[in-house]
Design a protein around this motif. Structure first.
Motif, PDB file in Angstrom:
ATOM      1  N   ARG A 170       0.735  -1.322   0.001  1.00 51.52           N
ATOM      2  CA  ARG A 170       0.200  -0.070  -0.051  1.00 51.52           C
ATOM      3  C   ARG A 170       1.033   1.314   0.020  1.00 51.52           C
ATOM      4  O   ARG A 170       0.302   2.455  -0.043  1.00 51.52           O
ATOM      5  CB  ARG A 170      -0.794  -0.174   1.188  1.00 51.52           C
ATOM      6  N   GLY A 171       2.088   1.013   0.281  1.00 53.18           N
ATOM      7  CA  GLY A 171       3.066   2.329   0.206  1.00 53.18           C
ATOM      8  C   GLY A 171       2.882   3.408   1.065  1.00 53.18           C
ATOM      9  O   GLY A 171       3.161   4.410   1.066  1.00 53.18           O
ATOM     10  N   ILE A 172       2.583   2.847   2.574  1.00 56.42           N
ATOM     11  CA  ILE A 172       2.181   3.810   3.645  1.00 56.42           C
ATOM     12  C   ILE A 172       3.237   3.570   4.729  1.00 56.42           C
ATOM     13  O   ILE A 172       3.042   2.365   5.162  1.00 56.42           O
ATOM     14  CB  ILE A 172       0.917   3.981   3.954  1.00 56.42           C
ATOM     15  N   ALA A 173       3.985   4.452   5.064  1.00 55.06           N
ATOM     16  CA  ALA A 173       4.981   4.195   6.054  1.00 55.06           C
ATOM     17  C   ALA A 173       4.233   4.715   7.366  1.00 55.06           C
ATOM     18  O   ALA A 173       3.370   5.601   7.248  1.00 55.06           O
ATOM     19  CB  ALA A 173       6.296   4.906   5.829  1.00 55.06           C
ATOM     20  N   ILE A 174       4.373   3.779   8.567  1.00 53.90           N
ATOM     21  CA  ILE A 174       3.515   4.302   9.709  1.00 53.90           C
ATOM     22  C   ILE A 174       4.606   5.041  10.644  1.00 53.90           C
ATOM     23  O   ILE A 174       5.612   4.309  10.828  1.00 53.90           O
ATOM     24  CB  ILE A 174       3.055   3.107  10.392  1.00 53.90           C
ATOM     25  N   GLN A 175       4.431   6.163  11.021  1.00 54.24           N
ATOM     26  CA  GLN A 175       5.142   7.056  11.828  1.00 54.24           C
ATOM     27  C   GLN A 175       5.408   6.295  13.295  1.00 54.24           C
ATOM     28  O   GLN A 175       6.643   6.620  13.724  1.00 54.24           O
ATOM     29  CB  GLN A 175       4.671   8.377  11.930  1.00 54.24           C
ATOM     30  N   ARG A 176       4.650   5.846  14.034  1.00 55.80           N
ATOM     31  CA  ARG A 176       4.678   5.353  15.205  1.00 55.80           C
ATOM     32  C   ARG A 176       3.787   4.350  15.191  1.00 55.80           C
ATOM     33  O   ARG A 176       2.451   4.186  15.230  1.00 55.80           O
ATOM     34  CB  ARG A 176       4.369   6.580  16.205  1.00 55.80           C
ATOM     35  N   VAL A 177       4.389   3.121  15.667  1.00 52.94           N
ATOM     36  CA  VAL A 177       3.505   1.792  15.904  1.00 52.94           C
ATOM     37  C   VAL A 177       4.189   1.163  16.897  1.00 52.94           C
ATOM     38  O   VAL A 177       5.445   1.122  17.298  1.00 52.94           O
ATOM     39  CB  VAL A 177       3.466   0.843  14.592  1.00 52.94           C
ATOM     40  N   GLY A 178       3.427   0.502  17.723  1.00 45.93           N
ATOM     41  CA  GLY A 178       4.208  -0.602  19.161  1.00 45.93           C
ATOM     42  C   GLY A 178       2.782  -0.483  20.106  1.00 45.93           C
ATOM     43  O   GLY A 178       1.799  -0.972  19.698  1.00 45.93           O
ATOM     44  N   ILE A 179       3.397  -0.432  21.444  1.00 41.91           N
ATOM     45  CA  ILE A 179       2.387  -1.060  22.469  1.00 41.91           C
ATOM     46  C   ILE A 179       2.133   0.685  23.359  1.00 41.91           C
ATOM     47  O   ILE A 179       2.928   1.270  23.534  1.00 41.91           O
ATOM     48  CB  ILE A 179       3.056  -1.935  23.461  1.00 41.91           C
ATOM     49  N   LYS A 180       1.082   0.278  23.832  1.00 41.50           N
ATOM     50  CA  LYS A 180       0.368   1.406  24.714  1.00 41.50           C
ATOM     51  C   LYS A 180      -0.345   0.921  26.112  1.00 41.50           C
ATOM     52  O   LYS A 180      -0.718  -0.281  26.049  1.00 41.50           O
ATOM     53  CB  LYS A 180      -0.608   2.285  24.241  1.00 41.50           C
ATOM     54  N   ASP A 181       0.023   1.713  27.122  1.00 40.89           N
ATOM     55  CA  ASP A 181      -0.793   1.051  28.277  1.00 40.89           C
ATOM     56  C   ASP A 181      -0.219   0.003  28.844  1.00 40.89           C
ATOM     57  O   ASP A 181      -0.964  -1.133  29.598  1.00 40.89           O
ATOM     58  CB  ASP A 181      -2.256   1.298  28.322  1.00 40.89           C
ATOM     59  N   ALA A 182       1.225  -0.603  28.583  1.00 41.80           N
ATOM     60  CA  ALA A 182       1.522  -1.516  29.331  1.00 41.80           C
ATOM     61  C   ALA A 182       2.278  -1.015  30.758  1.00 41.80           C
ATOM     62  O   ALA A 182       2.240   0.230  30.790  1.00 41.80           O
ATOM     63  CB  ALA A 182       3.093  -1.947  28.618  1.00 41.80           C
ATOM     64  N   HIS A 183       2.031  -1.851  31.614  1.00 43.70           N
ATOM     65  CA  HIS A 183       2.425  -1.296  33.000  1.00 43.70           C
ATOM     66  C   HIS A 183       3.506  -2.307  33.604  1.00 43.70           C
ATOM     67  O   HIS A 183       3.531  -3.434  33.703  1.00 43.70           O
ATOM     68  CB  HIS A 183       1.190  -1.659  33.959  1.00 43.70           C
ATOM     69  N   LEU A 184       4.742  -1.501  34.067  1.00 46.41           N
ATOM     70  CA  LEU A 184       5.696  -2.209  34.733  1.00 46.41           C
ATOM     71  C   LEU A 184       6.187  -1.248  35.747  1.00 46.41           C
ATOM     72  O   LEU A 184       6.130  -0.132  35.806  1.00 46.41           O
ATOM     73  CB  LEU A 184       6.863  -2.405  33.609  1.00 46.41           C
TER      74      LEU A 184
END
Length: 262
Positions: free
Chosen positions: A11-25
């Motif tokens: 699709r030719g779309i780079a994603i600026q930010r991808v990952g995990i959210k609301d992990a707790h450590l």
């Protein structure tokens, strides 16, 4: 097993930010006295994903975080964490944000009773491959504000309220960031009076009268905070949001400012 995430995407779309959210450590935050304070952190951890990849490897974010959660943490450790993310996830940029409650020691002004005040804080590190990390420290500092207009027009008394100043700062490359304890102390001086978790009657009298003698609008607090932050050696950028939780209105007073220091 087949690695679907590692397949190509057309699709030719780079994603600026991808990952995990609301992990707790749990993390160990370095303190001004050379020790550390254990906190429970809420984590946002992302990388940039090139357009040719279908997905990132979510499990690797936790694999990176786990060992660092057992070591005292400040700027150098944040940068090493991000460097590891760049390598293991084959990314050009990475960002991690840790939000946590941090406790500072407070002593009542007259009785000298000791207590601890909780502050909402965050560490945010952003790193591009081959460049130094940009580190941001955020601290929300509560205090008392007393209305100058109310004091001026009233025959006795003046309305006051609890207020908060939400501040984020960045320092120039090569300049160490300020400690949470020092930034909180600097900010709370800009209100009408500090807040203390534990007060005896003689302390309550003192802080009530101190606020009365130091009335400030939300605009006054913001401008005084701007001047205080400008005075910090090596500061590169800051943002401020001041909010008074009004005691005579069903709305709050608010002021905000952001500045790059030249």
């Amino acid at each position: 097993m087949r690695d679907v995430q590692n397949q190509a995407d057309a699709r030719g779309i780079a994603i600026q930010r991808v990952g995990i959210k609301d992990a707790h450590l749990p993390f160990l935050i370095k303190t001004k006295d050379g020790g550390f304070q254990q906190v429970l952190a809420r984590i946002l951890f992302t990388v940039a994903l090139p357009m040719e990849y279908k997905g990132t490897h979510m499990s690797r974010f936790l694999e990176i975080l786990m060992p660092w959660s057992k070591k005292p943490l400040a700027e150098p450790e944040m940068e090493a964490m991000l460097e590891e993310a760049l390598e293991r996830l084959d990314a050009q940029s990475a960002e991690v944000e840790l939000s946590f409650k941090y406790f500072i020691d407070k002593e009542a002004p007259v009785s000298r009773r000791k207590s601890v005040l909780d502050l909402d804080c965050f560490f945010r590190g952003t790193k591009v491959r081959g460049e130094k990390m940009a580190f941001t420290l955020g601290v929300d500092v509560p205090f008392t504000s007393l209305c100058p207009c109310s004091k001026e027009i009233s025959e006795y008394g003046a309305h006051n309220q609890r207020s908060v100043c939400r501040t984020a700062v960045r320092f120039r490359e090569g300049q160490e960031c300020i400690f949470i304890e020092d930034l909180a102390a600097l900010i709370e001086k800009q209100g009408s009076s500090p807040i203390y978790p534990l007060l005896k009657r003689e302390d309550e009298k003192y802080v009530t009268e101190a606020a009365y003698e130091n009335p400030k609008f939300v605009e006054d607090i913001l401008r005084d905070t701007v001047l205080a932050l400008r005075s910090l050696p090596g500061i590169a950028w800051f943002s401020i949001e001041c909010e008074n939780y009004e005691s005579i209105h069903n709305h709050n007073a608010f002021a905000a400012h952001e500045e790059t220091v030249v």
